[in-house]
Design a protein around this motif. Structure first.
Motif, PDB file in Angstrom:
ATOM      1  N   LYS A  73       0.860  -1.214   0.089  1.00 37.46           N
ATOM      2  CA  LYS A  73      -0.168  -0.035   0.030  1.00 37.46           C
ATOM      3  C   LYS A  73       0.864   1.322   0.015  1.00 37.46           C
ATOM      4  O   LYS A  73       0.761   2.270  -0.723  1.00 37.46           O
ATOM      5  CB  LYS A  73      -0.943  -0.032   1.217  1.00 37.46           C
ATOM      6  CG  LYS A  73      -1.771  -1.153   1.426  1.00 37.46           C
ATOM      7  CD  LYS A  73      -2.789  -1.015   2.758  1.00 37.46           C
ATOM      8  CE  LYS A  73      -1.960  -1.109   3.836  1.00 37.46           C
ATOM      9  NZ  LYS A  73      -1.246  -2.297   4.392  1.00 37.46           N
ATOM     10  N   THR A  74       1.824   1.452   0.934  1.00 28.87           N
ATOM     11  CA  THR A  74       2.406   2.500   0.943  1.00 28.87           C
ATOM     12  C   THR A  74       3.350   2.720  -0.245  1.00 28.87           C
ATOM     13  O   THR A  74       3.538   3.695  -0.910  1.00 28.87           O
ATOM     14  CB  THR A  74       3.510   2.388   2.290  1.00 28.87           C
ATOM     15  OG1 THR A  74       2.888   2.358   3.249  1.00 28.87           O
ATOM     16  CG2 THR A  74       4.548   3.506   2.260  1.00 28.87           C
ATOM     17  N   THR A  75       3.909   1.680  -0.981  1.00 29.73           N
ATOM     18  CA  THR A  75       4.919   1.776  -1.952  1.00 29.73           C
ATOM     19  C   THR A  75       3.879   2.155  -3.181  1.00 29.73           C
ATOM     20  O   THR A  75       4.258   3.210  -4.096  1.00 29.73           O
ATOM     21  CB  THR A  75       5.167   0.513  -2.355  1.00 29.73           C
ATOM     22  OG1 THR A  75       5.967  -0.323  -1.189  1.00 29.73           O
ATOM     23  CG2 THR A  75       5.964   0.350  -3.509  1.00 29.73           C
TER      24      THR A  75
ATOM     25  N   MET B 175      -3.310   9.670   1.856  1.00 27.10           N
ATOM     26  CA  MET B 175      -3.157   9.577   3.264  1.00 27.10           C
ATOM     27  C   MET B 175      -2.746   7.942   3.484  1.00 27.10           C
ATOM     28  O   MET B 175      -3.413   7.071   3.326  1.00 27.10           O
ATOM     29  CB  MET B 175      -4.718   9.769   3.851  1.00 27.10           C
ATOM     30  CG  MET B 175      -4.886  11.312   3.379  1.00 27.10           C
ATOM     31  SD  MET B 175      -6.416  11.943   4.639  1.00 27.10           S
ATOM     32  CE  MET B 175      -5.492  12.140   6.283  1.00 27.10           C
ATOM     33  N   ASP B 176      -1.652   7.789   4.372  1.00 26.14           N
ATOM     34  CA  ASP B 176      -1.194   6.516   4.696  1.00 26.14           C
ATOM     35  C   ASP B 176      -1.423   6.194   5.866  1.00 26.14           C
ATOM     36  O   ASP B 176      -0.585   6.714   6.794  1.00 26.14           O
ATOM     37  CB  ASP B 176       0.313   6.452   4.273  1.00 26.14           C
ATOM     38  CG  ASP B 176       1.022   5.203   4.250  1.00 26.14           C
ATOM     39  OD1 ASP B 176       0.295   4.113   4.365  1.00 26.14           O
ATOM     40  OD2 ASP B 176       2.136   5.094   4.096  1.00 26.14           O
ATOM     41  N   GLU B 177      -2.376   5.437   6.347  1.00 26.16           N
ATOM     42  CA  GLU B 177      -2.836   5.175   7.682  1.00 26.16           C
ATOM     43  C   GLU B 177      -2.469   6.170   8.555  1.00 26.16           C
ATOM     44  O   GLU B 177      -2.000   5.770   9.522  1.00 26.16           O
ATOM     45  CB  GLU B 177      -1.940   3.696   7.749  1.00 26.16           C
ATOM     46  CG  GLU B 177      -1.859   2.674   6.930  1.00 26.16           C
ATOM     47  CD  GLU B 177      -1.942   1.390   7.363  1.00 26.16           C
ATOM     48  OE1 GLU B 177      -2.488   1.105   8.460  1.00 26.16           O
ATOM     49  OE2 GLU B 177      -1.259   0.475   6.769  1.00 26.16           O
ATOM     50  N   PRO B 178      -3.019   7.348   8.227  1.00 25.42           N
ATOM     51  CA  PRO B 178      -2.855   8.442   9.245  1.00 25.42           C
ATOM     52  C   PRO B 178      -3.401   8.195  10.657  1.00 25.42           C
ATOM     53  O   PRO B 178      -3.282   8.820  11.537  1.00 25.42           O
ATOM     54  CB  PRO B 178      -3.708   9.372   8.782  1.00 25.42           C
ATOM     55  CG  PRO B 178      -4.753   8.890   7.899  1.00 25.42           C
ATOM     56  CD  PRO B 178      -4.188   7.565   7.370  1.00 25.42           C
TER      57      PRO B 178
ATOM     58  N   PHE C  39       1.730  11.465   5.973  1.00 28.36           N
ATOM     59  CA  PHE C  39       2.681  10.020   6.134  1.00 28.36           C
ATOM     60  C   PHE C  39       2.037   9.440   7.368  1.00 28.36           C
ATOM     61  O   PHE C  39       1.662   9.988   8.226  1.00 28.36           O
ATOM     62  CB  PHE C  39       3.979  10.426   6.432  1.00 28.36           C
ATOM     63  CG  PHE C  39       4.592  10.997   5.059  1.00 28.36           C
ATOM     64  CD1 PHE C  39       5.167  10.464   3.972  1.00 28.36           C
ATOM     65  CD2 PHE C  39       4.743  12.397   4.982  1.00 28.36           C
ATOM     66  CE1 PHE C  39       5.757  11.072   2.772  1.00 28.36           C
ATOM     67  CE2 PHE C  39       4.914  13.064   3.689  1.00 28.36           C
ATOM     68  CZ  PHE C  39       5.501  12.381   2.793  1.00 28.36           C
ATOM     69  N   GLN C  40       2.318   7.928   7.254  1.00 25.71           N
ATOM     70  CA  GLN C  40       1.830   7.228   8.482  1.00 25.71           C
ATOM     71  C   GLN C  40       2.451   7.521   9.800  1.00 25.71           C
ATOM     72  O   GLN C  40       1.854   7.689  10.589  1.00 25.71           O
ATOM     73  CB  GLN C  40       2.484   5.703   8.212  1.00 25.71           C
ATOM     74  CG  GLN C  40       2.056   4.617   9.126  1.00 25.71           C
ATOM     75  CD  GLN C  40       2.127   3.126   8.374  1.00 25.71           C
ATOM     76  OE1 GLN C  40       2.712   3.138   7.487  1.00 25.71           O
ATOM     77  NE2 GLN C  40       1.733   2.260   8.882  1.00 25.71           N
ATOM     78  N   ASP C  41       3.862   7.915   9.734  1.00 24.20           N
ATOM     79  CA  ASP C  41       4.533   8.566  11.027  1.00 24.20           C
ATOM     80  C   ASP C  41       4.339   9.894  11.089  1.00 24.20           C
ATOM     81  O   ASP C  41       5.155  10.736  11.966  1.00 24.20           O
ATOM     82  CB  ASP C  41       5.931   7.924  11.144  1.00 24.20           C
ATOM     83  CG  ASP C  41       6.792   8.655  10.066  1.00 24.20           C
ATOM     84  OD1 ASP C  41       6.164   9.346   9.124  1.00 24.20           O
ATOM     85  OD2 ASP C  41       7.864   8.396   9.919  1.00 24.20           O
TER      86      ASP C  41
HETATM   87 MG   LIG Z   1       2.514   0.992   5.136  1.00 22.66          MG
END
Ligand SMILES: [Mg+2]
Ligand SMILES: Nc1ncnc2c1ncn2[C@@H]1O[C@H](COP(=O)(O)OP(=O)(O)O)[C@@H](O)[C@H]1O
Length: 233
Positions: free
Chosen positions: A45-47, A165-168, A89-91
């Motif tokens: 997913k992130t890629t 939005m990456d797993e925010p 980003f996720q983080d």
């Molecule tokens: Mg990811």
């Protein structure tokens, strides 16, 4: 038909060290959609999201944004900052040494936006995410949910056409996650922005999506409406 497609991912593949993690994915996204990519950790997913943003380039295939080819068979044609794409980003990746205000100002300065307009845009976004009283403190002084709002504001202040939005919300507790989902829906509608949202959480996907893309091991398994996917899963 074609002009309605704001993002077109066309037969895109990506390997890391000969390990194929994105396997000939194609996906068309229309203006104003909220597409949620749902899949387990490690499925790519992130890629996928980073390839749309332009931080990673696919080995094969094309990404087309707003009718422009932005990457073609491993070649970056349009740089990330010119894609009109914002990413959370996720983080979160907020800059800890900058105040919240400066976190938002940074990207606008890089774009040489005039000072008056810069201030106006930043103030407006702080109001929109209900964080006006926190302009002059640092991200480290905020709660997780508040940091999330700043990360969202930092993406939105650039006025992107597409919000990635990456797993925010993955690090937040359930109540806060529910509140922020509503906020995200409200902002997405107010700004009429196209959203691609990545998560491993079904409930989150169902509550946010106009369309869900189910991903597994680098492939798309199924694409459908919330109803279709809830019957499928
Ligand atoms: Mg990811
Ligand atoms: N920079 C990298 N170098 C090598 N392997 C990577 C890198 N980034 C991700 N991977 C691998 O690619 C696969 C997909 O990762 P990722 O896109 O982060 O998946 P997800 O976001 O769905 O958890 C995983 O197997 C992961 O270990």
């Amino acid at each position: 038909m074609y002009v309605k497609m704001i993002v077109k991912i066309d037969n895109v593949s990506k390997s890391y060290n000969k390990h194929l993690v994105i396997k000939a994915i194609s996906l068309n996204i229309e203006k104003g959609e909220r597409v949620v990519v749902l899949g387990p950790s490690g499925c790519g997913k992130t890629t996928l999201l980073r390839m749309v943003a332009g931080f990673i380039h696919p080995d094969q295939g094309k990404v087309i944004i707003n009718g422009n080819v932005v990457t073609d068979n491993g070649k970056c044609i349009i740089e990330p900052e010119k894609r009109q794409v914002g990413m959370v980003f996720q983080d979160l990746a907020l800059w800890p040494h900058m105040s919240n205000y400066k976190n938002l100002e940074f990207g606008l300065r890089a774009k040489k936006i005039p000072k008056m307009e810069m201030r106006k845009r930043i103030d407006e976004i702080f109001d929109k995410v209900q964080m006006a009283q926190f302009k002059n403190v640092y991200p480290g002084e905020l709660s997780g949910g508040q940091q999330q709002r700043i990360a969202l504001a930092r993406a939105l202040v650039m006025q992107p056409k597409i919000l990635l939005m990456d797993e925010p919300l993955s690090s937040l507790d359930t109540d806060l996650s529910l509140t922020l989902r509503k906020e995200i829906l409200r902002l997405q509608e107010e700004l009429a922005i196209t959203m691609i949202y990545v998560t491993h959480d079904r409930e989150e996907a169902f509550s946010l999506a106009t369309r869900i893309v189910v991903m597994e091991s680098g492939r798309i398994q199924k694409i459908g409406t919330v109803r279709e996917i809830s019957e499928y899963l």
